[in-house]
Design an enzyme around this catalytic site. Structure first.
Site, PDB file in Angstrom:
ATOM      1  N   MET A   1       2.190  80.625 -79.892  1.00  0.00           N
ATOM      2  CA  MET A   1       2.716  79.937 -81.082  1.00  0.00           C
ATOM      3  C   MET A   1       3.400  78.657 -80.616  1.00  0.00           C
ATOM      4  O   MET A   1       4.547  78.670 -80.209  1.00  0.00           O
ATOM      5  CB  MET A   1       3.710  80.834 -81.811  1.00  0.00           C
ATOM      6  N   HIS A   2       2.667  77.563 -80.649  1.00  0.00           N
ATOM      7  CA  HIS A   2       3.273  76.272 -80.311  1.00  0.00           C
ATOM      8  C   HIS A   2       3.167  75.359 -81.525  1.00  0.00           C
ATOM      9  O   HIS A   2       2.692  75.756 -82.584  1.00  0.00           O
ATOM     10  CB  HIS A   2       2.662  75.672 -79.043  1.00  0.00           C
ATOM     11  N   ALA A   3       3.648  74.149 -81.399  1.00  0.00           N
ATOM     12  CA  ALA A   3       3.843  73.262 -82.548  1.00  0.00           C
ATOM     13  C   ALA A   3       2.588  73.005 -83.378  1.00  0.00           C
ATOM     14  O   ALA A   3       2.637  73.047 -84.607  1.00  0.00           O
ATOM     15  CB  ALA A   3       4.444  71.940 -82.090  1.00  0.00           C
TER      16      ALA A   3
ATOM     17  N   THR B   1      -1.957  79.209 -75.448  1.00  0.00           N
ATOM     18  CA  THR B   1      -0.643  78.573 -75.610  1.00  0.00           C
ATOM     19  C   THR B   1       0.271  79.321 -76.574  1.00  0.00           C
ATOM     20  O   THR B   1       1.439  78.958 -76.707  1.00  0.00           O
ATOM     21  CB  THR B   1      -0.821  77.126 -76.097  1.00  0.00           C
TER      22      THR B   1
END
Length: 85
Positions: free
Chosen positions: A14-16, A12
Site C-alpha cells: 500500500m503506497h501512495a 510495493t
C-alpha cells in the site's frame, strides 16, 4: 453492507499511487468505505489514513462498504483493487 477481501499482489504494498487510486474510486460514491487491516481501520477517502495501515504484499485487506450506492461502489472498488493492488 458489502464486504470485500483482497490480497495485495504488488511488491510495493500500500503506497501512495495505488492508495490514491482507491481514494479516487471511493470518493465517487456516497457510501462510506472503510479499509481494515492489522486491527486498524481507515476511511478509503483519506490517503494518509490508508498509508498508515502499512499493508504489504500478500497482506489481506478487508473493505466494508455501507450506504445507498454500495452496489456501484463495490464494483468500482473491486476494479481499483484488481487494477492497482
Amino acid at each position: 453492507m458489502k464486504t470485500i477481501e483482497h490480497v495485495i499482489q504488488v511488491k510495493t504494498g500500500m503506497h501512495a499511487r495505488p492508495a490514491g487510486m482507491l481514494v479516487a474510486a471511493a470518493k465517487k460514491f456516497k457510501s462510506e468505505t472503510i479499509v481494515k487491516f492489522g486491527g486498524k481501520e481507515a476511511s478509503a477517502t483519506k490517503l494518509f489514513d490508508l498509508m498508515k495501515l502499512t499493508a504489504k504484499q500478500n497482506d489481506t485487506l478487508q473493505i466494508v462498504i455501507n450506504g445507498e450506492d454500495e452496489v456501484a461502489a463495490e464494483a468500482a472498488i473491486k476494479e481499483a483493487l484488481t487494477k492497482y493492488f
